[in-house]
Motif scaffolding. Structure first.
Motif, mmCIF file in Angstrom:
data_model
loop_
_atom_site.group_PDB
_atom_site.id
_atom_site.type_symbol
_atom_site.label_atom_id
_atom_site.label_comp_id
_atom_site.label_asym_id
_atom_site.label_seq_id
_atom_site.Cartn_x
_atom_site.Cartn_y
_atom_site.Cartn_z
ATOM 1 N N VAL A 127 37.013 27.501 41.129
ATOM 2 C CA VAL A 127 38.007 28.204 41.843
ATOM 3 C C VAL A 127 37.423 28.524 43.157
ATOM 4 O O VAL A 127 36.515 29.479 43.335
ATOM 5 N N CYS A 177 45.308 35.854 45.872
ATOM 6 C CA CYS A 177 45.552 35.528 44.468
ATOM 7 C C CYS A 177 44.470 35.689 43.760
ATOM 8 O O CYS A 177 44.467 35.425 42.492
ATOM 9 N N PHE A 208 43.171 38.360 42.242
ATOM 10 C CA PHE A 208 43.245 39.127 41.259
ATOM 11 C C PHE A 208 43.993 38.394 40.143
ATOM 12 O O PHE A 208 43.794 38.664 38.807
ATOM 13 N N ALA A 209 45.171 37.592 40.314
ATOM 14 C CA ALA A 209 46.030 37.197 39.428
ATOM 15 C C ALA A 209 45.170 36.041 38.644
ATOM 16 O O ALA A 209 45.214 35.705 37.632
ATOM 17 N N VAL A 210 44.056 35.474 39.455
ATOM 18 C CA VAL A 210 43.497 34.048 38.878
ATOM 19 C C VAL A 210 42.021 34.858 37.889
ATOM 20 O O VAL A 210 41.526 34.094 37.092
ATOM 21 N N SER A 229 41.514 36.726 35.760
ATOM 22 C CA SER A 229 41.514 36.823 34.155
ATOM 23 C C SER A 229 40.964 35.693 33.461
ATOM 24 O O SER A 229 40.634 35.671 32.388
ATOM 25 N N ARG A 230 41.236 34.532 34.199
ATOM 26 C CA ARG A 230 40.883 33.264 33.557
ATOM 27 C C ARG A 230 39.330 32.811 34.247
ATOM 28 O O ARG A 230 38.845 31.846 33.512
#
Lengths: 353, 581
Positions: A193, A224, A226-228, A230-231
């Motif tokens: 990413v 984005c 923080f949103a990503v 976790s993966r």
């Protein structure tokens, strides 16, 4: 024989000119990229040394004066000063060795107790010898050159230890080193990413090159992250400077990435070539107070009012507890060990130039 | 009739054809001068032809190439030409049938249909002037000549056009198909007006239309399955969120549905992001519902609430395809349904409409406007002179709060944080600057840099979940996290009509994918990402929302009170008992 410290030599006209040309080259982007600058610094140092008096005292004085001059005209150019520090360390070691030949001091570090109790030889005042040190110093500079050349491969070769199959790796901004670090993972089916930094175009170009080399790449905006996060399995970033306490100076926005990683307890791997080791203890980004042009943040036409202020900082400061691991060309080390690494590659007397 | 074989001399052939036609015209004119009565009739006919011509022209270019070329001759000539043309078309058709084996059958069939209809229209005219045609039988030989040449011309033109056709994009093809459908409908209506042969015409049209639609549907499903396949390779973690981002929402709108225009308009506005922000979306929805209720006509023998309910269901189904509903919209619909269900069975239509419209107005007034004022006052009390207030993105409520606080005489500086991808923050900045507030703008990457100078963080919300998490524009969570890292208080301003009884733990459970092209640098035409569609390894991901966990939020400011966000279930229960929704 006068002691080595407490020596402030002014640069001669000739040296001022050489240093001035070096500074101009950096300013005009003739030298871009820290690797190139490090190489050019070594060439500069070689030139200065060959044109100076041969004693350790003289050499140290001249190099320190050159470093002061560079840092006053380019306060953000850390790599050049770091390279000069390393040459200074070599000069001091050579001097000590030649002094020890005459007066064989007692061995330090033979036992653990001795290591703890003895005052390190380096910290005692060592007199300067009158020997010609130029030849051994040239050898040292050649060694540094080889180290620079193998830097990339020695860092990227460690990727195999840190990247496992099917992992999702997040990186921030554009970095040639990170790109190399992620590239050999293609046979392991890794996903990358790329969070774009302030240099959007370069981040995108890196993402594209990675994808062309067969890595599955997802490009996101830095908001984005923080949103990503976790993966994500690991965060891999290159740092601008690794500082004494294990803190890091990085591109603007790095803090929010490492903060998110810390929130999710994701390991952060910081790639730091040795020339990026900075023997300072900063604690605040404002200390580095460098703003870049706000144009990249907002077009001038969009600023509707004269009461509007637009800020675009260059660097971000990341505290040591955000970093899990530093990878240097000498192997991995944890943030709390950086101070030791610093005292190995630099002489404490040169921390302040 | 493969077009590749046509040498450059084809132009000469066309010229020759035109000359031949002119000759035919002259001959006809010579004849007609002999018979003045006949000329009058022919003129009338020609007028008819002119009238019918625009309809034909409104169809696509393929048709033009076949139909209009002969027609142009028609206008100034006689019945004879018409006959000749018809013959020409027939031969063109036959030619097409031969070539129909290749993949362009779709286009060809539509051309055929067009021709048939044209014929049918002209047949009507033929019936009325059969006698005229018969008197001109002596020019048959000329007509035959023209016939031959026109077939050649039409064949040539068609060949050329077909090549173009294959190069056309799907969108263009679709637009053409629609144009054709419309033209067919117009032709049908025109045919029905002339009651000469309605029975014969009707079946030909009716049979054709479904065939064509079938083909369209088939091709569409093919496209869909193809993109789905690509998506499966590409999006692994957020596949469930992905719907092909459609830049042209107008295509989705059913033409002959009984949707209210206000609903259709809202659908377009939602999908093109003209109406955005959860308050604006809620108000726009309620406004559209209001108009729908006002104009609703109750079918006979139907209970009002049931009839309207089914109408509402189909409208909402359409609306939610344009954009996923947000919490405020879900709650507004819940509220509307609640009041619809409460209407008595034998209610008068007029009374029912009045009650519903009043309820909608009341909801907007109480839940949005008055609540906004209450929140504004509550936050204003928390702002003191000399503060620096940080906010992220654009929120109508935050704008209201800051502007009212500024007008109340408080001295503070606003720090707007935005991301490069969304223009929201720039919009917010524009609105605040217009009111004279001193503002600072920074990109999201500079949040840590400015956080030291910030005294309070005030954020807007899209929805507040039952576990206290805040769903808001992507980046909000990052700002809240940076504020928490420096121990700055984070206030979330949120109406209670945005509280919703669902639980998400991360941003992937429920989200929307924005336009991936927004990620590309706008100033750079040669962006390295520009061919991401063809590169399966490269995915620009533009998330719209993220979920801020409750531990990062100091307090939620609602119109009821300033609450810790873990009290969200309490508010939900209170609303259930108080309002029944």
């Amino acid at each position: 024989m006068a002691p080595l410290e407490s020596l402030d030599i002014e640069l001669s006209e000739k040296h001022i000119e050489t240093v001035g040309k070096f500074v101009a080259d950096i300013r005009n982007n003739k030298l871009s990229g820290s690797e190139q600058i490090a190489e050019a610094t070594l060439t500069l140092v070689e030139k200065i040394i060959s044109e100076s008096n041969a004693t350790a005292r003289e050499l140290c004085g001249v190099l320190r004066a050159a470093a002061r001059r560079i840092s006053s005209s380019l306060p953000l150019e850390l790599v050049a000063i770091n390279m000069i520090r390393r040459v200074l360390r070599a000069i001091r070691d050579e001097n000590r060795a030649s002094v020890d030949q005459f007066q064989s001091g007692e061995g330090v570090g033979e036992s653990l107790q001795g290591l703890v109790l003895a005052t390190p030889a380096r910290h005692s005042i060592v007199p300067s010898t009158d020997q010609d040190l130029r030849e051994p110093i040239r050898d040292h500079i050649a060694e540094l050159r080889t180290e620079l050349e193998t830097m990339r491969s020695s860092i990227t070769s460690q990727a195999r230890e840190h990247v496992r199959a099917d992992e999702v790796l997040l990186t921030f901004g554009a970095s040639a080193l990170v790109e190399r670090f992620l590239r050999p993972t293609q046979n392991r089916n890794c996903k990358v990413v790329v969070a774009e930094g302030t240099d959007v175009g370069e981040s995108h170009a890196m993402a594209r090159r990675l994808s062309n080399s067969g890595v599955s790449v997802t490009v996101i905006n830095s908001s984005c992250v923080f949103a990503v996060m976790s993966r994500v399995n690991k965060v891999v970033v290159e740092v601008q400077a690794a500082m004494g306490g294990g803190a890091v100076l990085g591109d603007a926005g790095l803090h929010s990435v490492t903060l998110a990683a810390k929130y999710y307890k994701i390991p952060v791997v910081a790639l730091a070539p040795l020339y990026r080791m900075l023997p300072h203890h900063l604690y605040d980004p404002q200390n580095f107070g460098s703003l870049s042009s706000p144009l990249q943040t907002m077009e001038y036409a969009d600023c509707g009012s004269d009461s509007l202020q637009v800020l675009a900082p260059k660097f971000d400061f990341v505290p040591p507890d955000h970093i899990t691991l530093f990878i240097t060309n000498q192997g991995g080390s944890c943030p709390s060990y950086i101070y030791r690494l610093l005292s190995e590659i630099y002489d404490p007397k040169d921390y302040q130039i | 009739m493969s077009s590749n074989e046509i040498p450059p001399k084809s132009r000469d052939e066309i010229k020759a054809a035109r000359q031949a036609k002119k000759a035919a015209k002259l001959k006809v004119n010579n004849k007609t001068t002999e018979n003045p009565q006949l000329t009058k009739e022919i003129e009338n006919l020609n007028e008819n032809n002119i009238n019918s011509k625009p309809k034909v022209e409104s169809t696509d270019e393929v048709d033009k190439s076949v139909v209009i070329n002969p027609n142009a001759v028609d206008i100034s000539t006689s019945r004879e030409q018409i006959k000749a043309d018809r013959a020409a078309k027939k031969s063109a058709k036959q030619l097409k049938k031969k070539g129909a084996a290749d993949g362009e059958s779709n286009v060809q069939s539509s051309v055929k249909k067009e021709l048939k209809e044209d014929d049918s229209v002209k047949q009507n005219e033929d019936m009325t002037v059969k006698d005229v045609v018969e008197t001109l039988k002596n020019i048959v030989s000329v007509a035959k000549e023209v016939n031959e040449i026109t077939t050649k011309v039409s064949a040539l033109d068609l060949g050329g056009k077909k090549q173009e056709e294959t190069g056309k994009s799907k969108a263009e093809l679709r637009a053409e198909r629609r144009a054709k459908q419309e033209a067919q409908r117009a032709a049908k209506q025109a045919a029905e007006k002339k009651v000469v042969k309605p029975k014969l015409e009707a079946p030909t049209v009716n049979v054709d239309v479904p065939k064509k639609e079938e083909k369209v549907i088939k091709s569409k499903t093919l496209e869909k399955s193809k993109t789905k396949l690509q998506l499966a390779q590409r999006f692994n973690w957020f596949q469930h969120l992905y719907t092909e981002f459609d830049k042209n929402p107008l295509k989705k709108i059913p033409i002959n549905s009984n949707l209210h225009p206000a609903i259709v308009k809202l659908g377009v506005q939602l999908s093109s992001r003209v109406v955005k922000g959860s308050n604006a979306r809620c108000i726009a929805l309620l406004d559209a519902l209001n108009k729908m209720v006002r104009d609703y006509v109750l079918p006979a023998k139907t209970e009002f609430s049931r009839g309207l309910e089914s109408h509402l269901a189909s409208s909402l189904e359409f609306l939610w395809t344009t954009r996923e509903p947000c919490a405020s919209q879900i709650n507004a619909v819940k509220f509307f349904r609640h009041h619809l269900a409460q209407l008595p069975n034998n209610v008068d239509e007029f009374d029912a409409k009045k009650t519903l419209q009043e309820e909608i107005d009341r909801y907007i007034r109480e839940q949005i406007e008055m609540a906004g004022e209450a929140i504004s006052i509550a936050v204003r009390n928390k702002i003191s002179n000399g503060d620096t207030i940080l906010t992220y993105g654009c929120s109508s409520l935050i704008e209201q709060i800051l502007c009212e606080a500024w007008e109340a005489g408080l001295q503070f500086r606003t720090l707007v944080v935005g991301s490069r991808v969304s223009p929201d923050a720039a919009e917010m900045l524009r609105r605040l600057c217009a009111r004279g507030l001193p503002c600072t703008y920074v990109d999201f990457t500079a949040v840590n840099y400015v956080m030291k100078t910030v005294s309070k963080v005030v954020l807007g919300a899209g929805a507040l979940l039952a576990n206290g998490a805040v769903v808001s524009a992507a980046g909000t969570a990052g700002v809240a996290l940076a504020a928490r890292a420096r121990n700055r208080p984070v206030l979330v301003a949120c109406h209670t009509h945005k509280f919703i009884d669902s639980l998400y733990t991360d941003a992937f459970m429920h989200n929307q994918i924005g336009d991936p092209d927004d990620l590309l640098e706008k100033s750079d035409d040669n962006s390295p990402l520009k061919d991401w569609r063809s590169n399966l390894n490269l995915t620009p991901l533009n998330l719209t929302y993220d979920v801020t966990p409750p531990c990062l939020i100091t307090a939620v400011v609602t119109e009821l009170a300033i609450l810790p966000c873990t009290s969200a279930p309490v508010v939900l229960r209170f609303k259930l008992s108080e309002y029944g929704v």
